[in-house]
Scaffold this motif. Structure first.
Motif, short mmCIF file in Angstrom:
data_model
loop_
_atom_site.label_atom_id
_atom_site.label_comp_id
_atom_site.label_asym_id
_atom_site.label_seq_id
_atom_site.Cartn_x
_atom_site.Cartn_y
_atom_site.Cartn_z
N ALA A 188 0.80 -1.41 0.10
CA ALA A 188 -0.08 0.18 0.06
C ALA A 188 0.91 1.43 0.00
O ALA A 188 0.67 2.50 -0.63
N ASP A 189 1.94 1.15 0.54
CA ASP A 189 3.06 2.40 0.69
C ASP A 189 3.64 2.70 -0.55
O ASP A 189 4.32 3.62 -0.88
N HIS A 190 3.84 1.52 -1.48
CA HIS A 190 4.41 1.76 -2.72
C HIS A 190 3.65 1.03 -4.10
O HIS A 190 4.18 0.43 -4.79
N LEU A 191 2.50 1.59 -4.06
CA LEU A 191 1.50 1.17 -5.18
C LEU A 191 2.03 1.53 -6.55
O LEU A 191 1.91 0.98 -7.51
N ASP A 192 2.94 2.48 -6.63
CA ASP A 192 3.49 2.81 -7.63
C ASP A 192 4.36 1.87 -8.46
O ASP A 192 4.48 1.85 -9.69
N LEU A 193 4.99 0.89 -7.66
CA LEU A 193 5.72 -0.04 -8.06
C LEU A 193 4.93 -1.07 -8.90
O LEU A 193 5.72 -1.94 -9.45
N PHE A 194 3.79 -1.14 -8.54
CA PHE A 194 2.86 -2.19 -9.26
C PHE A 194 1.93 -1.82 -10.10
O PHE A 194 1.03 -2.46 -10.48
N ASN A 195 1.60 -0.39 -10.34
CA ASN A 195 0.81 0.08 -11.30
C ASN A 195 -0.57 -0.44 -10.82
O ASN A 195 -1.36 -1.02 -11.73
N ALA A 196 -0.86 -0.35 -9.41
CA ALA A 196 -2.16 -0.62 -9.00
C ALA A 196 -2.85 0.38 -8.08
O ALA A 196 -2.24 1.19 -7.68
N ASP A 197 -3.94 0.31 -7.76
CA ASP A 197 -4.68 0.96 -7.00
C ASP A 197 -4.94 0.71 -5.52
O ASP A 197 -5.27 1.40 -4.56
N SER A 198 -4.83 -0.80 -5.18
CA SER A 198 -4.72 -1.19 -3.92
C SER A 198 -3.88 -2.28 -3.73
O SER A 198 -3.65 -3.15 -4.76
N ALA A 199 -3.53 -2.84 -2.51
CA ALA A 199 -2.76 -4.04 -2.08
C ALA A 199 -3.40 -5.03 -2.40
O ALA A 199 -2.99 -6.09 -2.98
#
Length: 124
Positions: free
Chosen positions: A95-106
């Protein structure tokens, strides 16, 4: 916290000339300790998995060959085996690094990479 990535690996023995083995190939279960969330290599799942499957067969075989020091023919991902504390910490780190995953939620990240292949065990 406790977690491991679990893989099924088929490997072979490459015997010396004039030596025969039977069987020549074997299957085993390999458990690889998961890095603590936020530590080095904690995003292993992002680099190795997609929807609960190995995302690159060649890369997975290379990893397994490093882990086992034998020629590997096939690797399949089984599950992330974890306790509740690790999963909670992993969700928070994602959740603290959503930019690493191209996603909106954990939740989206875990589903995207691990599919339904997460097994939470009691800490007992």
């Amino acid at each position: 916290m406790n977690a491991a990535y679990v893989f099924r690996v088929r490997f072979r023995l490459d015997a010396a000339s004039g030596v025969r083995t039977d069987p020549r190939t074997f299957e085993t279960v390999v458990e690889v300790a998961a890095a603590d969330p936020g530590e080095n290599d904690w995003t292993f799942f992002r680099d190795a998995l997609w929807r609960g499957e190995v995302n690159d067969d060649r890369y997975a075989r290379e990893l397994a060959e490093e882990w086992l020091s034998v020629p590997v023919d096939a690797v399949s991902f089984s599950e992330l085996r974890t306790d509740e504390a690790y999963l909670t910490a992993l969700r928070a780190e994602i959740a603290d690094h959503l930019d690493l995953f191209n996603a909106d939620s954990a939740r989206e990240v875990l589903h995207k990479y691990l599919g339904s292949s997460i097994r939470v065990e009691d800490g007992d």
